[in-house]
Design a protein around this motif. Structure first.
Motif: not given
Ligand SMILES: [Zn+2]
Length: 410
Positions: A271-281
């Motif tokens: 999560e959040p499961g987006a290509v340009n975001v470091v995963p939070a969970r």
């Protein structure tokens, strides 16, 4: 003791074929979920065969069916058996083979005019697969006292049905208390459902036990951040940490524990499961299996230690939850030895092995000395319409069962 004729392969095959039509779909798969109409029909077919053999039929309150053949003496029975329920689109042998081969053994003894010292029995255990009602192996579990009868009867199925009511509906809510039949020895013949025997061109697997299972869910909490602007050293990357765990469990199995340790990371969600975001969970699962409980416990501890290190190295927080755990089961050494003696005398290529799948025999092992006999599954395929075993191997398994039961009963 008179010479025993061998089991009749053609008779066994024709009965397997008849049973395989019950619950069969056009695609070739067989679906007989526990306590459904197809399960009832399969049970009725087996009851018919038990009546032909003039067995004393007993149905217990959880729906387990027993056909008992008297011995010269009264007392605890030597029991064979397995189950008739299947998974969705299963094959013709899983469970069915063990039940029908048991009945074939009794028919062969009748034909040869042999009466054993101890009584013999063939068991059909209820709800082995556990697809419609959890847990699996429910009939043998209740028989062995590992699950309360009322709790089993109150189980609500995946389709909303109640186990006890379905059992009554199909006419198999028997009068006998589960576990009320004293058992001297239990022997279950089954297809391997794995590739070991087929790969090694062995004909018989002498099963020494069933491996233990440990399921853990791991939650990893990091921090979501921009994939383009956050320097690597500043990241608390739950996705990377989860990948480290998935990578680690393979090393844990292969290098740190070794032997027959297995480890699988089967679920991995970010999560959040987006290509340009470091995963939070991250949420992942680890499935650990071993035939030795000390090694299984060690694997669990190594995994815990790894997570502690990971928390420090990657600045993430982890939490774990045990989803399931069953201890390994070791079958009775003397009975396993007896099976090996028989296989050696009958001169079938064989190997000792551990079962990768759960079976009713693992609960029966709580009640009496128990063991299993495996025959090869072609290509290791099972729980599939493509499940198959060479006819000569089906025959070999039935002959080993016959001879082993004769020795255990005298
Ligand atoms: Zn089975």
């Amino acid at each position: 003791m008179p010479e025993v004729s061998r089991t009749d392969l053609h008779r066994l095959q024709s009965r397997l074929a008849a049973l395989a039509t019950i619950g069969a779909s056009e695609g070739g798969g067989i679906t007989r979920l526990a306590l459904g109409d197809a399960d009832r029909e399969a049970r009725q077919l087996v009851l018919g065969l038990m009546r032909e053999l003039e067995l004393e039929i007993r149905v217990d309150r959880v729906g387990n069916v027993f056909g008992i053949r008297p011995g010269i003496e009264e007392g605890p029975v030597v029991m064979m058996g397995s189950h008739l329920d299947t998974v969705r689109d299963g094959g013709p042998l899983d469970g069915s083979y063990g039940v029908l081969a048991g009945l074939e053994v009794l028919r062969t003894l009748d034909d040869a005019g042999i009466r054993t010292r101890r009584p013999l029995a063939v068991a059909v255990f209820t709800n082995e697969e556990g697809l419609r009602y959890a847990p699996d192996m429910m009939g043998s579990l209740v028989f062995a006292g590992g699950l309360d009868l009322d709790q089993a009867l109150a189980t609500v199925g995946e389709d909303g049905s109640v186990f006890g009511r379905e059992l009554e509906r199909i006419g198999f809510a028997g009068p006998h208390a589960p576990g009320s039949i004293p058992v001297h020895r239990y022997l279950e013949l089954h297809v391997e459902q794995g590739p070991v025997l087929d790969d090694e061109h062995a004909v018989i697997g002498i099963v020494e036990g069933v491996q233990g299972i440990s399921w853990t869910e791991i939650l990893i909490e990091g921090e979501a951040n921009h994939a383009g602007t956050t320097p690597l050293r500043r990241r608390r990357d739950a996705g990377y940490a989860a990948a480290c765990v998935a990578r680690y469990v393979r090393d844990l199995a292969q290098l740190e524990i070794g032997g027959d340790q297995l480890a699988t990371c089967g679920v991995l969600e970010l999560e959040p499961g987006a290509v340009n975001v470091v995963p939070a969970r991250a949420r992942l699962t680890v499935d650990l299996r071993n035939s030795r409980d000390d090694e299984l416990k060690l694997a669990e501890r190594f995994l815990d230690d790894f997570l502690s290190t990971l928390e420090y190295d990657e600045q993430v927080r982890t939490s774990t939850r045990r989803l399931a755990r069953t201890e390994p089961v070791a079958f009775d050494a003397d009975l396993v030895g007896l099976v090996e003696e028989v296989v050696t005398e009958l001169d079938y290529p064989c190997r000792r092995m551990i079962s990768g799948a759960g079976h009713d025999a693992q609960w029966m092992a709580r009640v009496c000395p128990s063991a299993m006999i495996f025959v090869p599954s072609l290509g290791g395929v099972s729980h599939s319409p493509r499940e198959a075993t060479n006819p000569e191997h089906l025959e070999a398994g039935a002959n080993v069962l016959l001879e082993a039961v004769l020795r255990a009963a005298d």
